[in-house]
Motif scaffolding. Structure first.
Motif, PDB file in Angstrom:
ATOM      1  N   GLU A 405       0.836  -1.185   0.000  1.00  0.00           N
ATOM      2  CA  GLU A 405       0.000   0.000   0.000  1.00  0.00           C
ATOM      3  C   GLU A 405       0.881   1.249   0.000  1.00  0.00           C
ATOM      4  O   GLU A 405       2.022   1.228   0.452  1.00  0.00           O
ATOM      5  N   ILE A 406       0.330   2.320  -0.545  1.00  0.00           N
ATOM      6  CA  ILE A 406       1.013   3.611  -0.523  1.00  0.00           C
ATOM      7  C   ILE A 406       0.301   4.489   0.491  1.00  0.00           C
ATOM      8  O   ILE A 406      -0.909   4.713   0.398  1.00  0.00           O
ATOM      9  N   VAL A 407       1.072   4.966   1.451  1.00  0.00           N
ATOM     10  CA  VAL A 407       0.526   5.849   2.476  1.00  0.00           C
ATOM     11  C   VAL A 407       0.795   7.289   2.049  1.00  0.00           C
ATOM     12  O   VAL A 407       1.947   7.673   1.795  1.00  0.00           O
ATOM     13  N   VAL A 408      -0.270   8.070   1.956  1.00  0.00           N
ATOM     14  CA  VAL A 408      -0.174   9.494   1.633  1.00  0.00           C
ATOM     15  C   VAL A 408      -0.534  10.258   2.902  1.00  0.00           C
ATOM     16  O   VAL A 408      -1.672  10.198   3.377  1.00  0.00           O
ATOM     17  N   GLN A 409       0.444  10.940   3.473  1.00  0.00           N
ATOM     18  CA  GLN A 409       0.205  11.646   4.729  1.00  0.00           C
ATOM     19  C   GLN A 409       0.775  13.055   4.643  1.00  0.00           C
ATOM     20  O   GLN A 409       1.633  13.336   3.801  1.00  0.00           O
ATOM     21  N   PRO A 410       0.296  13.964   5.510  1.00  0.00           N
ATOM     22  CA  PRO A 410       0.766  15.360   5.441  1.00  0.00           C
ATOM     23  C   PRO A 410       2.269  15.465   5.636  1.00  0.00           C
ATOM     24  O   PRO A 410       2.860  14.745   6.445  1.00  0.00           O
ATOM     25  N   ARG A 411       2.846  16.362   4.904  1.00  0.00           N
ATOM     26  CA  ARG A 411       4.283  16.593   4.998  1.00  0.00           C
ATOM     27  C   ARG A 411       4.643  17.238   6.325  1.00  0.00           C
ATOM     28  O   ARG A 411       3.927  18.107   6.826  1.00  0.00           O
ATOM     29  N   VAL A 412       5.750  16.796   6.898  1.00  0.00           N
ATOM     30  CA  VAL A 412       6.246  17.384   8.146  1.00  0.00           C
ATOM     31  C   VAL A 412       7.186  18.525   7.783  1.00  0.00           C
ATOM     32  O   VAL A 412       8.242  18.320   7.181  1.00  0.00           O
ATOM     33  N   GLY A 413       6.802  19.743   8.146  1.00  0.00           N
ATOM     34  CA  GLY A 413       7.612  20.909   7.795  1.00  0.00           C
ATOM     35  C   GLY A 413       8.690  21.184   8.818  1.00  0.00           C
ATOM     36  O   GLY A 413       8.648  20.691   9.959  1.00  0.00           O
ATOM     37  N   GLY A 414       9.657  21.963   8.433  1.00  0.00           N
ATOM     38  CA  GLY A 414      10.719  22.352   9.332  1.00  0.00           C
ATOM     39  C   GLY A 414      10.285  23.474  10.259  1.00  0.00           C
ATOM     40  O   GLY A 414       9.219  24.089  10.082  1.00  0.00           O
ATOM     41  N   ARG A 415      11.106  23.740  11.237  1.00  0.00           N
ATOM     42  CA  ARG A 415      10.795  24.793  12.200  1.00  0.00           C
ATOM     43  C   ARG A 415      10.766  26.151  11.498  1.00  0.00           C
ATOM     44  O   ARG A 415      11.638  26.475  10.700  1.00  0.00           O
ATOM     45  N   GLY A 424      -8.681  23.932   4.968  1.00  0.00           N
ATOM     46  CA  GLY A 424      -9.004  24.501   6.256  1.00  0.00           C
ATOM     47  C   GLY A 424      -7.924  24.390   7.303  1.00  0.00           C
ATOM     48  O   GLY A 424      -8.071  24.924   8.408  1.00  0.00           O
ATOM     49  N   ALA A 425      -6.817  23.715   7.020  1.00  0.00           N
ATOM     50  CA  ALA A 425      -5.716  23.583   7.979  1.00  0.00           C
ATOM     51  C   ALA A 425      -4.454  24.195   7.396  1.00  0.00           C
ATOM     52  O   ALA A 425      -4.246  24.197   6.177  1.00  0.00           O
ATOM     53  N   GLU A 426      -3.616  24.729   8.306  1.00  0.00           N
ATOM     54  CA  GLU A 426      -2.349  25.308   7.869  1.00  0.00           C
ATOM     55  C   GLU A 426      -1.299  24.199   7.787  1.00  0.00           C
ATOM     56  O   GLU A 426      -0.985  23.547   8.792  1.00  0.00           O
ATOM     57  N   LEU A 427      -0.786  23.946   6.588  1.00  0.00           N
ATOM     58  CA  LEU A 427       0.162  22.859   6.383  1.00  0.00           C
ATOM     59  C   LEU A 427       1.422  23.364   5.698  1.00  0.00           C
ATOM     60  O   LEU A 427       1.371  24.291   4.881  1.00  0.00           O
ATOM     61  N   ALA A 428       2.543  22.734   6.032  1.00  0.00           N
ATOM     62  CA  ALA A 428       3.805  23.019   5.345  1.00  0.00           C
ATOM     63  C   ALA A 428       3.804  22.291   4.002  1.00  0.00           C
ATOM     64  O   ALA A 428       3.386  21.139   3.912  1.00  0.00           O
ATOM     65  N   VAL A 429       4.242  22.962   2.986  1.00  0.00           N
ATOM     66  CA  VAL A 429       4.298  22.353   1.656  1.00  0.00           C
ATOM     67  C   VAL A 429       5.704  22.504   1.093  1.00  0.00           C
ATOM     68  O   VAL A 429       6.469  23.388   1.489  1.00  0.00           O
TER      69      VAL A 429
END
Length: 594
Positions: A405-415, A424-429
């Motif tokens: 399976e391929i897991v697609v999850q939100p990217r973890v941004g740097g500090r 609707g959510a603030e995410l690092a891209v």
């Protein structure tokens, strides 16, 4: 495709050449004969780590050469990169790659006849070949490659969306960084702007003109030597056309030329040649008259005004003051002023500009967030299709209960990394969106989903990679695929299924497979055997192509270790017939155009 591979002085291989074809190339041989050295040679050719321990003592260096031929957009891109680096393609459109490793560990690379860094081979290799084996750093184990592979699998429309996103992301990041820099360095920017403004004001007051210093230097020369110039011009003018001062005793050039012309014209009826010379003298007289007129004009314009000389001295002093501060000459000062005006615009940290930039940042952030959300939806849809297709392939590769399976999850941004609104959510891209992609394997029902490198044994991992490559076959990627012992730990029907899938890949890719299973080798379009020679003082190996009855004998050896067994040969021929029938049924005639 890789047309030819020559290996010299590597491991047990003394000197051998592999002539490869499109489609599927199977490499077989006894254990210890040197099959792995072929894969090692490929690794070296495409920038892999050099191991001096594998270099034969005689001749003390290993050389791997390969002839590469590519077509289409990938071929154009690789050719452009090679020619930009100084390499040259051969007349037939192919290119020769070479890697040399000495017994001391020194390494050299050549591409297109030019010496280049080994990194260049790596760069080409990433584009044209993917190697899969139990001990390799597999391409698809890298998260970035997993994401890129999923994006290719998702299709052309998805890739267009990704390109649109990247363009918006680039603009957004540029505005974010510009705004942050203007705010963070506002004081330094204002100080620099003040200095530039002072310099521009000084230059504007003087208003230097292009070439002005040279013109003033020439004018000073004339003014400082006005009397001498006047005397020289006067003497010359009198010599050419003396005017009232000319006499018969001291004739000028005009009088002498006139007398010469008339004398010759008087004899022209006797000898026409003198008439022609008379005409040329008349031309000379005309030229003398023109020079005389110009000398008169020069004398009239010659100025010895001390006041003008003083003005020029002051102007040159003002220009020298500028060249001492800003550049070596007037042209340099003018260029400095142009650059200063451009820099002043970039240094603007006014409240109005900062407000405009902040509005632009927010607008672009919304665009980037909307595009990132669409990318996530598309990837989730593609991930589901991908998982289903790979799991089907695994069922035929002796892993009936496994699932990828391929897991697609939100990217973890740097500090302190800037974010955008996504659903609707603030995410690092990042440049590829707001998703982290990871391939995971569920080995059997009830088992946890683990990353590929942790959830599979060596043999399982090779089969998983094969299943993934079969699914990705129509979605781009390197045109040459190498599989080293992908059939480890399997046999029977599963081995036949591996052969089928490699043959399926070979319809769109060049496939090289190192195998010990006759069920796999039977599907090959070209069968190469690595044979060991122990007749000499040193054991060596070479590679040869086997065809017709030889091929059946090799498969019989692989089946039972009895190459001369009638039963073994009959079994091998039956295996070849089955493979050939299946390839023809699938429309794979054995070769394909690259």
């Amino acid at each position: 495709m890789l047309e030819e591979l020559r290996i010299t002085g590597l491991g047990v291989i003394d000197d051998t050449t592999l002539r490869l074809t499109t489609g599927m190339n199977a490499i077989t041989g006894e254990t210890g004969a040197g099959k792995t050295m072929v894969v090692t040679g490929l690794g070296l050719l495409f920038g892999g780590r050099a191991d001096a321990g594998r270099v034969r003592a005689d001749p003390g260096r290993a050389v791997v050469e390969g002839r590469l031929r590519l077509a289409g957009s990938l071929g154009d891109a690789v050719q452009t990169r090679i020619t930009d680096a100084g390499g040259e393609m051969d007349d037939d459109g192919s290119v020769l790659l070479s890697r040399t490793v000495t017994i001391e560990g020194r390494s050299r690379a050549h591409v297109g006849g030019r010496s280049m860094p080994v990194a260049m081979l790596s760069e080409v290799g990433e584009q044209v070949v993917a190697v899969h084996g139990q001990s390799d750093q597999l391409r698809l184990l890298r998260p970035s490659e997993q994401r890129a592979a999923l994006d290719r699998f998702a299709g052309a429309e998805h890739e267009k969306l990704l390109e649109t996103y990247r363009e918006a992301f680039t603009r957004w990041r540029a505005v974010v960084e510009d705004l942050a820099d203007r705010r963070r360095h506002a004081r330094e920017r204002n100080q620099e702007a003040d200095l530039l403004t002072l310099g521009l004001d000084e230059i504007t007051r003087v208003d230097p003109q292009p070439g002005e210093d040279d013109d003033l230097r020439a004018e000073v020369q004339r003014l400082e030597h006005a009397e001498g110039l006047r005397a020289a011009a006067t003497v010359a003018a009198q010599a050419l056309a003396g005017g009232v001062e000319a006499t018969e005793e001291t004739p000028d050039a005009t009088v002498l030329l006139g007398a010469a012309r008339r004398t010759l014209e008087a004899q022209a009826t006797v000898d026409p040649a003198l008439g022609e010379l008379a005409a040329r003298i008349e031309e000379a007289a005309t030229l003398v008259g023109d020079v005389s007129a110009e000398l008169s004009a020069y004398l009239s314009a010659l100025d010895a005004d001390p006041a003008r000389l003083e003005v020029i001295y002051e102007r040159r002093a003002a220009l020298r003051a500028l060249t001492r501060k800003y550049a070596d000459d007037v042209e340099g000062v003018i260029a400095w002023a142009d650059n200063a005006r451009t820099r002043l615009a970039a240094l603007d940290s006014s409240d109005e500009l900062l407000e405009e930039l902040d509005k632009e940042r927010l607008r672009l952030a919304v665009t980037v967030g909307e595009l990132a959300g669409r990318l996530t939806v598309a990837r989730l849809e593609a991930a589901g299709r991908f998982s289903d297709q790979v799991s089907v392939e695994l069922a035929g590769l002796a892993m009936p209960h496994a699932r990828v399976e391929i897991v697609v999850q939100p990217r973890v941004g740097g500090r302190d990394e800037p974010t955008v609104p996504v659903d609707g959510a603030e995410l690092a891209v990042g440049p590829d969106g707001g998703d982290e992609i990871e391939l995971r394997l569920i080995a059997h029902p009830g088992a946890p989903a683990l990353p590929l490198q942790k959830g599979a044994s060596g043999g399982e991992l090779s089969r998983v990679m094969l299943a993934i490559e079969v699914v990705f076959a129509g979605a781009g990627g390197p045109p040459t695929l190498v599989f080293d012992e992908v059939d480890s730990g399997v046999g029977g029907q599963a081995a036949v299924e591996i052969g089928r899938r490699l043959a399926r890949l070979a319809r769109t890719h060049q496939v090289l497979v190192v195998t010990h299973l006759p069920q796999v080798a039977a599907f090959a379009d070209r069968h190469l055997v690595v044979a060991k020679d122990t007749s000499g003082a040193i054991t060596t190996s070479g590679v040869r192509i086997v065809e017709e009855t030889e091929r059946a004998r090799e498969l019989a050896r692989m089946l039972a270790g009895l190459p001369d067994s009638d039963l073994g040969i009959a079994h091998a021929e039956e295996l070849l017939a089955v493979a050939d029938k299946e390839k023809r049924a699938r429309g794979n005639g054995g070769t394909h155009d690259e």
